[in-house]
Write a protein that holds these residues in place. Structure first.
Motif, short mmCIF file in Angstrom:
data_model
loop_
_atom_site.label_atom_id
_atom_site.label_comp_id
_atom_site.label_asym_id
_atom_site.label_seq_id
_atom_site.Cartn_x
_atom_site.Cartn_y
_atom_site.Cartn_z
N TRP A 1 0.84 -1.20 0.00
CA TRP A 1 0.00 0.00 0.00
C TRP A 1 0.88 1.26 0.00
CZ3 TRP A 1 -0.25 3.57 4.10
CH2 TRP A 1 -1.21 4.56 3.95
N LYS A 2 1.90 1.27 0.84
CA LYS A 2 2.78 2.43 0.93
C LYS A 2 3.57 2.64 -0.36
CE LYS A 2 6.39 4.51 3.77
NZ LYS A 2 7.41 4.82 2.80
N SER B 1 -1.98 5.09 -3.99
CA SER B 1 -2.69 4.64 -2.78
C SER B 1 -3.52 5.77 -2.19
CB SER B 1 -1.71 4.11 -1.74
OG SER B 1 -0.88 5.14 -1.28
N LYS B 2 -4.61 5.38 -1.57
CA LYS B 2 -5.52 6.32 -0.94
C LYS B 2 -5.45 6.12 0.57
CE LYS B 2 -8.40 6.54 -4.92
NZ LYS B 2 -9.64 6.45 -5.57
N PRO B 3 -6.07 7.01 1.34
CA PRO B 3 -6.08 6.80 2.79
C PRO B 3 -6.60 5.41 3.12
CG PRO B 3 -6.95 8.95 2.26
CD PRO B 3 -6.77 8.23 0.96
N LEU B 4 -6.07 4.86 4.18
CA LEU B 4 -6.36 3.48 4.54
C LEU B 4 -7.17 3.42 5.83
CD1 LEU B 4 -5.66 0.50 3.88
CD2 LEU B 4 -3.69 0.77 5.37
N PHE C 1 -15.27 10.69 6.23
CA PHE C 1 -15.10 9.80 5.09
C PHE C 1 -16.40 9.43 4.39
CE2 PHE C 1 -11.51 9.08 7.96
CZ PHE C 1 -10.48 9.39 7.09
N CYS D 1 -16.81 8.23 0.45
CA CYS D 1 -15.53 7.75 -0.10
C CYS D 1 -15.62 6.26 -0.40
CB CYS D 1 -14.40 7.96 0.91
SG CYS D 1 -14.07 9.68 1.26
#
Length: 70
Positions: A12-13, A18-21, A61, A64
């Motif tokens: 993910w990083k 990548s989007k907020p997790l 959120f 989203c």
């Protein structure tokens, strides 16, 4: 001990798109510890929002699309 979530977080990083997790799952399985370990080893600063202890932030959120951890 290596866990699936460790690989997922590393991937993910490294993804430039990548989007907020948001990490969801059963209680008492180590989500918090995995995230804390990952954050400590990959970032200088971290912000934690606990939606159980701070429900006023749930609206942040809304609307989203999220990718769930398998």
């Amino acid at each position: 001990m290596r866990r699936k979530i460790d690989t997922f977080l590393r991937d993910w990083k490294s993804n430039p798109d990548s989007k907020p997790l948001i990490v969801k799952g059963a209680r008492q399985i180590g989500k918090t510890r995995s995230i804390e370990w990952f954050a400590k080893n990959n970032y200088q600063n971290v912000i934690e929002i606990n939606f159980v202890e701070q429900p006023q932030y749930k609206g942040i959120f809304e609307g989203c699309a999220f990718r769930s951890f398998p």
